[in-house]
Design an enzyme around this catalytic site. Structure first.
Site, PDB file in Angstrom:
ATOM      1  N   SER A   1       0.830  -1.242  -0.006  1.00 11.81           N
ATOM      2  CA  SER A   1      -0.070  -0.022   0.196  1.00 11.81           C
ATOM      3  C   SER A   1       0.733   1.063   0.034  1.00 11.81           C
ATOM      4  O   SER A   1       0.308   2.445  -0.357  1.00 11.81           O
ATOM      5  CB  SER A   1      -0.931  -0.019   1.204  1.00 11.81           C
ATOM      6  OG  SER A   1      -1.769  -1.146   1.051  1.00 11.81           O
TER       7      SER A   1
ATOM      8  N   ASN B   1      19.938   1.302  -2.125  1.00 12.95           N
ATOM      9  CA  ASN B   1      19.321   2.019  -3.280  1.00 12.95           C
ATOM     10  C   ASN B   1      19.214   1.245  -4.449  1.00 12.95           C
ATOM     11  O   ASN B   1      20.238   0.540  -4.917  1.00 12.95           O
ATOM     12  CB  ASN B   1      20.225   3.204  -3.562  1.00 12.95           C
ATOM     13  CG  ASN B   1      19.653   4.438  -4.155  1.00 12.95           C
ATOM     14  OD1 ASN B   1      18.931   4.136  -5.144  1.00 12.95           O
ATOM     15  ND2 ASN B   1      19.886   5.654  -3.761  1.00 12.95           N
ATOM     16  N   PHE B   2      18.202   1.459  -5.244  1.00 11.64           N
ATOM     17  CA  PHE B   2      18.158   0.706  -6.518  1.00 11.64           C
ATOM     18  C   PHE B   2      18.087   1.439  -7.982  1.00 11.64           C
ATOM     19  O   PHE B   2      17.879   1.036  -8.816  1.00 11.64           O
ATOM     20  CB  PHE B   2      16.621  -0.058  -6.425  1.00 11.64           C
ATOM     21  CG  PHE B   2      16.734  -1.260  -5.606  1.00 11.64           C
ATOM     22  CD1 PHE B   2      16.981  -2.532  -6.177  1.00 11.64           C
ATOM     23  CD2 PHE B   2      16.234  -1.262  -4.281  1.00 11.64           C
ATOM     24  CE1 PHE B   2      16.768  -3.645  -5.360  1.00 11.64           C
ATOM     25  CE2 PHE B   2      16.092  -2.550  -3.290  1.00 11.64           C
ATOM     26  CZ  PHE B   2      16.404  -3.579  -4.072  1.00 11.64           C
TER      27      PHE B   2
ATOM     28  N   LYS C   1      10.881  10.491   5.612  1.00 14.71           N
ATOM     29  CA  LYS C   1      11.874   9.195   5.770  1.00 14.71           C
ATOM     30  C   LYS C   1      12.258   9.040   7.067  1.00 14.71           C
ATOM     31  O   LYS C   1      12.780  10.338   7.689  1.00 14.71           O
ATOM     32  CB  LYS C   1      13.036   9.760   4.459  1.00 14.71           C
ATOM     33  CG  LYS C   1      14.230   8.392   4.865  1.00 14.71           C
ATOM     34  CD  LYS C   1      15.234   8.798   3.771  1.00 14.71           C
ATOM     35  CE  LYS C   1      16.271   7.592   3.967  1.00 14.71           C
ATOM     36  NZ  LYS C   1      15.643   6.375   3.556  1.00 14.71           N
TER      37      LYS C   1
ATOM     38  N   ARG D   1      -1.889  -2.209   6.653  1.00 15.07           N
ATOM     39  CA  ARG D   1      -3.168  -1.620   6.545  1.00 15.07           C
ATOM     40  C   ARG D   1      -4.189  -2.321   5.818  1.00 15.07           C
ATOM     41  O   ARG D   1      -5.467  -1.612   5.342  1.00 15.07           O
ATOM     42  CB  ARG D   1      -2.792  -0.176   6.022  1.00 15.07           C
ATOM     43  CG  ARG D   1      -1.768   0.639   6.735  1.00 15.07           C
ATOM     44  CD  ARG D   1      -1.387   1.552   5.742  1.00 15.07           C
ATOM     45  NE  ARG D   1      -0.325   1.416   5.042  1.00 15.07           N
ATOM     46  CZ  ARG D   1       0.409   2.244   4.162  1.00 15.07           C
ATOM     47  NH1 ARG D   1       0.515   3.533   4.471  1.00 15.07           N
ATOM     48  NH2 ARG D   1       1.615   1.466   3.508  1.00 15.07           N
TER      49      ARG D   1
ATOM     50  N   HIS E   1      16.062  13.931   1.631  1.00 12.89           N
ATOM     51  CA  HIS E   1      15.073  13.285   1.348  1.00 12.89           C
ATOM     52  C   HIS E   1      13.812  13.722   1.700  1.00 12.89           C
ATOM     53  O   HIS E   1      13.797  14.781   2.565  1.00 12.89           O
ATOM     54  CB  HIS E   1      15.391  11.927   2.017  1.00 12.89           C
ATOM     55  CG  HIS E   1      16.292  11.059   1.496  1.00 12.89           C
ATOM     56  ND1 HIS E   1      17.560  11.086   1.609  1.00 12.89           N
ATOM     57  CD2 HIS E   1      16.089   9.922   0.535  1.00 12.89           C
ATOM     58  CE1 HIS E   1      18.363  10.282   0.819  1.00 12.89           C
ATOM     59  NE2 HIS E   1      17.512   9.457   0.283  1.00 12.89           N
ATOM     60  N   HIS E   2      12.815  13.479   1.314  1.00 12.67           N
ATOM     61  CA  HIS E   2      11.561  13.691   1.555  1.00 12.67           C
ATOM     62  C   HIS E   2      11.246  13.841   3.241  1.00 12.67           C
ATOM     63  O   HIS E   2      11.785  12.923   4.049  1.00 12.67           O
ATOM     64  CB  HIS E   2      10.276  13.121   1.082  1.00 12.67           C
ATOM     65  CG  HIS E   2      10.284  11.569   1.306  1.00 12.67           C
ATOM     66  ND1 HIS E   2      10.003  10.820   2.440  1.00 12.67           N
ATOM     67  CD2 HIS E   2      11.158  10.580   0.722  1.00 12.67           C
ATOM     68  CE1 HIS E   2      10.029   9.573   2.467  1.00 12.67           C
ATOM     69  NE2 HIS E   2      10.976   9.429   1.276  1.00 12.67           N
TER      70      HIS E   2
ATOM     71  N   GLY F   1      20.558   5.164   4.044  1.00 18.66           N
ATOM     72  CA  GLY F   1      21.179   4.096   4.162  1.00 18.66           C
ATOM     73  C   GLY F   1      22.416   4.206   2.898  1.00 18.66           C
ATOM     74  O   GLY F   1      23.546   3.721   2.950  1.00 18.66           O
ATOM     75  N   THR F   2      22.002   4.933   1.871  1.00 20.72           N
ATOM     76  CA  THR F   2      22.846   5.236   0.675  1.00 20.72           C
ATOM     77  C   THR F   2      24.139   6.003   1.059  1.00 20.72           C
ATOM     78  O   THR F   2      25.102   5.642   0.743  1.00 20.72           O
ATOM     79  CB  THR F   2      22.057   5.982  -0.456  1.00 20.72           C
ATOM     80  OG1 THR F   2      21.228   5.216  -0.983  1.00 20.72           O
ATOM     81  CG2 THR F   2      22.945   6.280  -1.784  1.00 20.72           C
TER      82      THR F   2
ATOM     83  N   THR G   1      14.077  -1.808   2.118  1.00 15.93           N
ATOM     84  CA  THR G   1      14.006  -1.223   3.191  1.00 15.93           C
ATOM     85  C   THR G   1      15.387  -0.797   3.698  1.00 15.93           C
ATOM     86  O   THR G   1      16.312  -1.567   3.667  1.00 15.93           O
ATOM     87  CB  THR G   1      13.262  -2.205   4.183  1.00 15.93           C
ATOM     88  OG1 THR G   1      11.960  -2.475   3.784  1.00 15.93           O
ATOM     89  CG2 THR G   1      13.135  -1.528   5.594  1.00 15.93           C
TER      90      THR G   1
END
Length: 263
Positions: free
Chosen positions: A12, A125-126, A157, A38, A153-154, A163-164, A98
């Site tokens: 979700s 990171n992908f 977070k 959820r 970041h937003h 993590g990156t 994650t």
């Protein structure tokens, strides 16, 4: 070729929805189940309108019902660890996006892969551009001895540094083989960010941002800035797809998408 069956944990969420949308566009990947704390309805409509898939907060039930090849996890560390244990017990390969895991949790994930003879990739990171950014920072670290990292970041977070950023710093230190030059002392505690063997890391959390990072190197008369900007979650999907396709042929634990890119 038999399609790879995928369950999405955190379905979700924004990343979960992006993963499902992307899976619907792939002929050889098949979303078969969705899991989220959820969940209220027994089925989730697929983003492309092609139908629905089983949906529940009970991960074990969904895994037993759908028998997937891979589970993709984009949640938070607190929710991810129990899910990883359950998926491993079901012999399901894992792609984990994650972040925020402790070193002890990462060690446990590695052991779960070995004990259950499955493949697990954990990647901070992908985004392919972000992976290349880290690689270039490693190269620069061999020649430049002063550096700082700024990650933005937003505001939703939860973990900081990201993590990156932590992977970037660790990679830079490994490439250099010694600490970077110590930055000047600060008059106000923490005003200069968190120090990692001479590298200061600064975290910014603001609405309007998504995911951004720059590594700044400095030397006499010059600076070098390596920056990556993610403007939409779409940029992570090529890396997620690569991880899904590779992990079904991989046994053991893989940390970082760079291993699959052979950088």
């Amino acid at each position: 070729m038999t399609p790879i069956k995928v369950v999405v944990h955190g379905a979700s969420g924004k990343m979960g929805q992006e993963v499902l949308k992307t899976l619907c566009q792939e002929n050889n990947l098949h979303p078969v189940g969705a899991v989220d704390i959820r969940a209220e309805n027994p089925a989730m409509a697929l983003p492309d309108g092609s139908g629905s898939i089983p949906y529940s907060a009970d991960l074990s039930s969904i895994l037993s019902q759908t028998k997937p090849d891979v589970m993709v996890d984009f949640t938070v560390a607190k929710a991810s660890m129990p899910a990883v244990r359950i998926a491993a017990a079901h012999k399901v390969n894992l792609v984990i996006g994650t972040t925020g895991f402790s070193p002890e949790e990462i060690s446990e994930i590695e052991q779960l892969a070995k004990t259950n003879d499955i493949g697990i990739i954990l990647a901070p990171n992908f985004a392919l551009g972000a992976i290349i950014m880290v690689h270039l920072a490693q190269v620069a670290s061999r020649f430049l001895s002063s550096a700082e990292v700024i990650e933005l970041h937003h505001d939703k977070k939860l973990d900081s540094p990201s993590g990156t950023a932590l992977v970037t710093v660790a990679s830079m230190l490994e490439a250099r083989g010694e600490a970077f030059n110590k930055p000047p002392k600060e008059n106000l505690t923490d005003a200069r960010g968190q120090e990692h063997d001479g590298i200061r890391v600064h975290s910014v959390r603001l609405p309007g941002l998504l995911a951004h990072q720059e590594v700044i190197f400095g030397a006499a008369g010059q600076t070098l800035t390596i920056r990556h900007d993610a403007f939409s979650r779409e940029c992570y999907m090529p890396g997620v797809l690569l991880a899904i396709k590779e992990i079904v042929h991989t046994k053991g634990f893989v940390f970082g998408l760079d291993k699959l890119l052979k950088l």
